[in-house]
Each structure stands twice: as structure tokens, then as C-alpha cells.
Design a protein around this motif. Structure first.
Motif, PDB file in Angstrom:
ATOM      1  N   ASN A 210      -4.752  -4.709 -15.768  1.00 34.40           N
ATOM      2  CA  ASN A 210      -4.572  -3.335 -15.273  1.00 34.40           C
ATOM      3  C   ASN A 210      -5.073  -3.174 -13.840  1.00 34.40           C
ATOM      4  O   ASN A 210      -5.582  -2.118 -13.470  1.00 34.40           O
ATOM      5  CB  ASN A 210      -5.312  -2.357 -16.194  1.00 34.40           C
TER       6      ASN A 210
ATOM      7  N   GLY B 195       2.731   0.157  -7.593  1.00 40.73           N
ATOM      8  CA  GLY B 195       1.415  -0.388  -7.883  1.00 40.73           C
ATOM      9  C   GLY B 195       1.414  -1.819  -8.337  1.00 40.73           C
ATOM     10  O   GLY B 195       0.623  -2.211  -9.179  1.00 40.73           O
ATOM     11  N   THR B 196       2.310  -2.646  -7.819  1.00 38.19           N
ATOM     12  CA  THR B 196       2.357  -4.047  -8.194  1.00 38.19           C
ATOM     13  C   THR B 196       2.553  -4.916  -6.966  1.00 38.19           C
ATOM     14  O   THR B 196       3.119  -4.469  -5.966  1.00 38.19           O
ATOM     15  CB  THR B 196       3.504  -4.304  -9.186  1.00 38.19           C
TER      16      THR B 196
ATOM     17  N   SER C 139       0.814  -1.221   0.000  1.00 42.45           N
ATOM     18  CA  SER C 139       0.000   0.000   0.000  1.00 42.45           C
ATOM     19  C   SER C 139       0.847   1.270   0.000  1.00 42.45           C
ATOM     20  O   SER C 139       0.368   2.327  -0.417  1.00 42.45           O
ATOM     21  CB  SER C 139      -0.922  -0.001   1.224  1.00 42.45           C
TER      22      SER C 139
ATOM     23  N   GLU D 221      -4.509   8.570  -3.991  1.00 37.12           N
ATOM     24  CA  GLU D 221      -5.244   8.214  -5.207  1.00 37.12           C
ATOM     25  C   GLU D 221      -6.653   7.706  -4.903  1.00 37.12           C
ATOM     26  O   GLU D 221      -7.554   7.789  -5.740  1.00 37.12           O
ATOM     27  CB  GLU D 221      -4.474   7.147  -5.989  1.00 37.12           C
TER      28      GLU D 221
ATOM     29  N   TRP E 282     -11.659  -4.316  -8.610  1.00 33.54           N
ATOM     30  CA  TRP E 282     -10.302  -3.820  -8.887  1.00 33.54           C
ATOM     31  C   TRP E 282      -9.338  -4.985  -9.088  1.00 33.54           C
ATOM     32  O   TRP E 282      -8.549  -5.009 -10.021  1.00 33.54           O
ATOM     33  CB  TRP E 282      -9.813  -2.954  -7.718  1.00 33.54           C
TER      34      TRP E 282
ATOM     35  N   GLU F 252      -3.512   0.737  -5.057  1.00 32.63           N
ATOM     36  CA  GLU F 252      -4.753   1.281  -4.495  1.00 32.63           C
ATOM     37  C   GLU F 252      -5.568   0.176  -3.821  1.00 32.63           C
ATOM     38  O   GLU F 252      -6.230   0.414  -2.809  1.00 32.63           O
ATOM     39  CB  GLU F 252      -5.571   1.943  -5.601  1.00 32.63           C
TER      40      GLU F 252
ATOM     41  N   THR G  53     -11.287   7.935  -6.498  1.00 26.70           N
ATOM     42  CA  THR G  53     -12.000   6.700  -6.849  1.00 26.70           C
ATOM     43  C   THR G  53     -13.293   6.609  -6.018  1.00 26.70           C
ATOM     44  O   THR G  53     -13.476   7.395  -5.065  1.00 26.70           O
ATOM     45  CB  THR G  53     -11.122   5.467  -6.549  1.00 26.70           C
TER      46      THR G  53
ATOM     47  N   PRO H  84      -5.217  -2.150 -10.235  1.00 27.27           N
ATOM     48  CA  PRO H  84      -4.469  -1.153  -9.440  1.00 27.27           C
ATOM     49  C   PRO H  84      -4.118  -1.731  -8.062  1.00 27.27           C
ATOM     50  O   PRO H  84      -4.737  -1.405  -7.054  1.00 27.27           O
ATOM     51  CB  PRO H  84      -5.455   0.010  -9.343  1.00 27.27           C
ATOM     52  N   TRP H  85      -3.076  -2.577  -8.028  1.00 27.35           N
ATOM     53  CA  TRP H  85      -2.771  -3.299  -6.795  1.00 27.35           C
ATOM     54  C   TRP H  85      -2.374  -2.368  -5.659  1.00 27.35           C
ATOM     55  O   TRP H  85      -2.605  -2.658  -4.492  1.00 27.35           O
ATOM     56  CB  TRP H  85      -1.668  -4.320  -7.047  1.00 27.35           C
TER      57      TRP H  85
ATOM     58  N   ASN I 224      -0.630   5.989  -3.054  1.00 28.98           N
ATOM     59  CA  ASN I 224      -1.802   5.109  -3.248  1.00 28.98           C
ATOM     60  C   ASN I 224      -2.982   5.556  -2.395  1.00 28.98           C
ATOM     61  O   ASN I 224      -4.135   5.474  -2.826  1.00 28.98           O
ATOM     62  CB  ASN I 224      -1.428   3.676  -2.905  1.00 28.98           C
TER      63      ASN I 224
END
Length: 288
Positions: free
Chosen positions: A249, A46-47, A41, A65, A243, A254, A69, A251-252, A62
Motif C-alpha cells: 500500500n 498513485g503508482t 507526482s 494530499e 512510505w 504522495e 500527512t 502511496p507512490w 498528490n
């Protein structure tokens, strides 16, 4: 001089040492996923698959961001549904348990046993029937049908009534009936006895039932996914799943930040009410 009673060597290992090993392994198994999610986090990459070093990078990107959302909307929906379900579960279960505990009516025992047997069937087995019933209700009362938080709350309340009633029934039996009789002699009605006397004395089991109901509803996915189909109505479990289900794609970063924030209400509530959990569960389970 006192006698040294400390365990040594093989005897220490067979009687005490293995317990330390089991405890340490259990702690590692439980804590490592939490640390991994917390590390992901705060990683702006983002992976998850490429994160081999915990807390290699620290960033609040994150978390920031998440503001752009629907995460906060999903969390509000989850808190709303879970709170309403917890309050409704406590009130319905307490009223049913009070009736079974204090009143003697025809087929009282059969009714209590039926509630328990019905609870043996997992609610997930009925999700097709739940969907069809809510679909039919939507045509007449849209606020109680599909894509309705109130409809979802009603489904949760119906599914949890049996086991909660049986759990509370045992605790209600520990309250002396002489209190009810003394209150009736003083002119109190059944409602006054229930709300002003009994509900205060059974506060530990009410807390346990409310807490377990909140946690179960807050983390539920299957039933919520069947009932809620629009993004603005999603709860956290559905939103975060969507998600993570994006194979290319996702968003790991987030996702991990959202999972960490989603755990905070449950942890805070559990820490605040934990002193009631053990006493409420043991008393409700052992007094039949």
C-alpha cells in the motif's frame, strides 16, 4: 581570407564528437529519473510501476494530499536539524582551523593529522556505539539522547569536525598573518580578530562547508534512523522511506510529490550560493 580551422570528419569525432555523446548520455541518465518522479507526482493514480507515459495526466491531487500527512512536520524537522548542523559545523570548524593555522603549540601537526585520520572511518561504522552512548545519555539528559533532534545534531557535528577543519585550515593559511599582527598592534583581541577580520575574509570556504553540511544532513538516513524512532521526530528521509517500504500500500504518488518538494530547499540554497562553491573548494584544497 582567413584559414578555416574547423575540425572535420574522423578528426572531429576523435577530438570533439565523442565528448558530445558522453555529455548527452550523462544528461539523459541524470534527468530521466527526475522527470519520472515529477511525472509520478502529478499522476493521481498513485503508482510507479504502471506509469509508462510521462505526464499523461496532470493533477495536483498528490500535493494536496500531503497536507493531511506528517510531511510538513518531517520537512520542518529536516530543515531544523540541517540548519543547526550547518551553523554549528561552520563555527566549530572555523574555530579549530583558526587555532591550527595561527597558533603554534605542542603536537599541533599531530593533532591535525589525527583529525584527518579519524575522518577516514565512515561514521556509519559507529552507529552501534552512537546508539549505546545516546541510550546512556537519555537516562540522565533526555534532551540530548535518543529521539532528540539536539542529540542528532551533536552526532553530526562530531562526525564532520575533522574533514571540515582540515578543509578550512588550508584556506585560513592563505590569509596573511600581517593582518593579525596589525590588528593586535591596534589593540584587538584574538576574538575580535577572529570574528571581525578573519571570518569575513574566509567567507567562501565557510559557505562551502555550510552548504555541504546542510545537504549531507538533509539527505542522511542511516544515522537519523538510529537516533530518531518516533514518527513526530522523523526527518524527511526516514518518513519517505517508511512510505516507500510498504510493499502493498505504498502511496507512490504522495511519495513522488514529497520527493519533489523535498528537493526545493537544496536546489534554492545551491543556486543562491553556487558562486562560492568552486572558489572555496579549490582554495581550501590546494593551500596546505
Amino acid at each position: 581570407m582567413g584559414t578555416d580551422t574547423r575540425l572535420r570528419g574522423l578528426r572531429w569525432w576523435t577530438e570533439l564528437g565523442w565528448r558530445h555523446v558522453v555529455g548527452v548520455v550523462t544528461i539523459v541518465v541524470c534527468v530521466f529519473p527526475l522527470l519520472y518522479a515529477l511525472s509520478a507526482s502529478v499522476n493521481p493514480a498513485g503508482t510507479l510501476t504502471g506509469s509508462h507515459e510521462l505526464f499523461r495526466v496532470l493533477s495536483a491531487e498528490n500535493y494536496l494530499e500531503l497536507g493531511s500527512t506528517p510531511f510538513l512536520l518531517w520537512m520542518r524537522n529536516s530543515l531544523l536539524v540541517s540548519s543547526l548542523t550547518a551553523v554549528g559545523t561552520v563555527l566549530m570548524g572555523a574555530a579549530a582551523a583558526y587555532a591550527f593555522s595561527r597558533f603554534r603549540f605542542t603536537r599541533r601537526r599531530a593533532g591535525l593529522t589525527t583529525l584527518l585520520l579519524l575522518q577516514m572511518f565512515p561514521q556509519m561504522l559507529a552507529f552501534v556505539a552512537i546508539f549505546l552512548v545516546l541510550l546512556a545519555i537519555t537516562e540522565v539528559y533526555p534532551f540530548l539522547g535518543l529521539n532528540s533532534h539536539l542529540g542528532l545534531v551533536c552526532v553530526y557535528l562530531g562526525g564532520a569536525l575533522g574533514v571540515n577543519t582540515f578543509l578550512m585550515y588550508g584556506y585560513f593559511n592563505t590569509i596573511p598573518r600581517e593582518l593579525d599582527e596589525a590588528a593586535r598592534i591596534d589593540g584587538a583581541t584574538h576574538a575580535q580578530i577572529f570574528f571581525r577580520i578573519i571570518m569575513r575574509l574566509v567567507a567562501p570556504i565557510l559557505t562551502v562547508v555550510g552548504l555541504l553540511s546542510f545537504i549531507g544532513t538533509y539527505s542522511d538516513f542511516v544515522i537519523a534512523r538510529v537516533v530518531l524512532q518516533r514518527s513526530e521526530q522523523f526527518t524527511l528521509a526516514i518518513g519517505l522511506y517508511n512510505w516507500g517500504s510498504d510493499e502493498r500500500n505504498a502511496p507512490w504518488g504522495e511519495f513522488a510529490a514529497g520527493a519533489v518538494l523535498a528537493a526545493i530547499p537544496v536546489v534554492v540554497l545551491f543556486l543562491f550560493l553556487q558562486r562560492y562553491v568552486v572558489s572555496g573548494l579549490t582554495a581550501g584544497a590546494t593551500k596546505g
